[in-house]
Motif scaffolding. Structure first.
Motif, PDB file in Angstrom:
ATOM      1  N   SER A   3       0.438   3.605   4.768  1.00 46.10           N
ATOM      2  CA  SER A   3       1.139   2.366   4.478  1.00 46.10           C
ATOM      3  C   SER A   3       2.475   2.682   3.835  1.00 46.10           C
ATOM      4  N   GLN A   9       0.691  -5.886   5.547  1.00 45.62           N
ATOM      5  CA  GLN A   9      -0.700  -5.597   5.853  1.00 45.62           C
ATOM      6  C   GLN A   9      -1.600  -6.723   5.366  1.00 45.62           C
ATOM      7  N   ILE A  11      -5.538  -6.899   4.488  1.00 51.50           N
ATOM      8  CA  ILE A  11      -6.654  -5.987   4.281  1.00 51.50           C
ATOM      9  C   ILE A  11      -7.905  -6.786   3.946  1.00 51.50           C
ATOM     10  N   VAL A  99      -6.259  -4.317   8.460  1.00 53.18           N
ATOM     11  CA  VAL A  99      -7.211  -3.292   8.045  1.00 53.18           C
ATOM     12  C   VAL A  99      -8.532  -4.008   7.826  1.00 53.18           C
ATOM     13  N   PHE A 105     -10.034   1.866   3.307  1.00 55.90           N
ATOM     14  CA  PHE A 105      -9.313   1.521   2.090  1.00 55.90           C
ATOM     15  C   PHE A 105      -8.724   2.713   1.340  1.00 55.90           C
ATOM     16  N   VAL A 108      -5.289   3.417   1.960  1.00 58.05           N
ATOM     17  CA  VAL A 108      -4.339   2.348   1.646  1.00 58.05           C
ATOM     18  C   VAL A 108      -4.362   2.150   0.134  1.00 58.05           C
ATOM     19  N   ALA A 111      -4.391  -1.203  -1.750  1.00 58.60           N
ATOM     20  CA  ALA A 111      -5.440  -2.173  -1.467  1.00 58.60           C
ATOM     21  C   ALA A 111      -6.353  -2.405  -2.654  1.00 58.60           C
ATOM     22  N   SER A 124     -12.816   0.395  -3.630  1.00 58.89           N
ATOM     23  CA  SER A 124     -12.705   0.057  -2.206  1.00 58.89           C
ATOM     24  C   SER A 124     -14.053  -0.074  -1.526  1.00 58.89           C
TER      25      SER A 124
END
Length: 355
Positions: A3, A9, A11, A99, A105, A108, A111, A124
């Motif tokens: 990212s 994004q 997610i 995503v 995760f 990212v 996130a 995550s």
């Protein structure tokens, strides 16, 4: 997947259909414009704002939106599959990359919250924890690893690598229930499900297709697969269902072989012991006179209609997946990154600090 600060994004933090609320985190410079176009209220930092999410023609949902101090926004939707899918499709049409899997995760970082990679992996993977014990074990991992002395011995590392308990708590293993027709498989499955999911009757061939759904087995979520009775039949539909169920059985991590204690073992049932050599064997209908020596093969004795023996079966399943009497504060792995670090630590003790 990588990212950047300029990438928009969406997610999916919570799998659709698994909870009453599904959280979609929006990141990137396009978030304010997206919310301005499709959300009926003006979101405010660190405050819950309730409004309608529309696609220009219809209301998708009435979510609660929270602007994040670090940028972006959390859209708290109702957890239905259609609602989540519609919201993600709307974001996709507006230029957001999607995503959808929790296993993505860790790649990212924006996130989830957390100062270390391990903390981010805990955060995550929380959406994958379907039971209280799964949540408690996962949340305990930061402390469990921080209190572990380094260097670890080879035996310690091997024990950690061999323990897949937390992995199974997050990624439900498949457990297939197999047996001859009318031995009580579906009744047994319904007891494990905790409610009636499979049709039962005293008629051979009642189950015409395999039924797969998540069951909570003493805190361990398992994908429980109830299959048609394994028998020779002239019924075209039943024969096709038996053939189709074989793939589900082969893909399962554990097979529960159900035998009928009131029917002779030979010849109808004995061949199944050879067909499924690694199966956990259950002798059902043990409240009635036995037609063969159940104790000779160390079978779990059950009476599915009353639930007798089900606790022993649940414990056997949980034990098979290292989840019986699970110790909360024990360090465990649940990602491929962690497994690789533990393997490297066997030859390079300094790799442990990457945890």
């Amino acid at each position: 997947m990588h990212s950047s600060a300029t990438e928009n994004q969406a997610i999916q933090l919570t799998p659709p259909g698994s909870a009453a609320i599904a959280v979609v985190r929006l990141l990137g410079p396009g978030v304010p414009a997206f919310l301005g176009r499709y959300f009926s209220k003006i979101p405010r930092p660190d405050r819950c704002v309730h409004g309608n999410l529309t696609d220009g023609q219809r209301i998708i949902d009435d979510p609660v939106v929270i602007l994040l101090a670090t940028g972006g926004a959390d859209v708290n939707l109702h957890g239905g599959v259609w609602v989540v899918r519609s919201a993600l499709d709307l974001a996709r049409r507006d230029g957001f990359s999607i995503v959808e899997s929790a296993v993505d995760f860790p790649s990212v970082p924006q996130a989830v919250d957390g100062e270390t990679v391990l903390e981010k992996e805990v955060a995550s993977h929380l959406p994958l924890a379907r039971s209280e014990i799964g949540i408690r074990v996962l949340l305990a991992q930061r402390g469990a690893w921080s209190h572990l002395n380094n260097p670890l011995s080879a035996d310690q590392i091997e024990k950690i690598l061999d323990d897949r308990g937390l992995y199974h708590l997050l990624y439900p293993p498949a457990v297939a229930i197999v047996g001859a027709a009318n031995v009580g498989k579906s009744t047994l499955a319904n007891q494990l499900f905790g409610q009636e999911r499979s049709i039962t009757a005293d008629i051979a061939g009642t189950t015409r297709d395999w039924v797969g759904e998540i069951a909570n087995v003493d805190g361990l979520p398992v994908m429980l697969v109830d299959t048609p009775g394994q028998r020779a039949t002239d019924d075209v539909i039943e024969r096709a269902a038996i053939a189709a169920s074989r793939a589900a059985i082969e893909a399962s991590q554990l097979v529960i072989l159900v035998l009928d204690a009131t029917r002779p073992l030979e010849p109808e049932q004995s061949h199944l012991l050879t067909a499924y050599p690694g199966a956990r064997v259950v002798a059902n209908k043990c409240d009635q006179p036995w037609a063969w020596d159940v104790e000779r093969i160390a079978a779990i004795q059950t009476t599915a209609t009353t639930g007798v023996g089900l606790n022993a079966l649940r414990r056997a399943i949980a034990s098979y997946f290292s989840c019986a009497d699970i110790e909360i504060n024990k360090p465990r792995w649940w990602t491929q990154r962690q497994r690789e670090i533990l393997r490297r630590t066997m030859t390079d003790p300094q790799s442990f600090w990457l945890m």
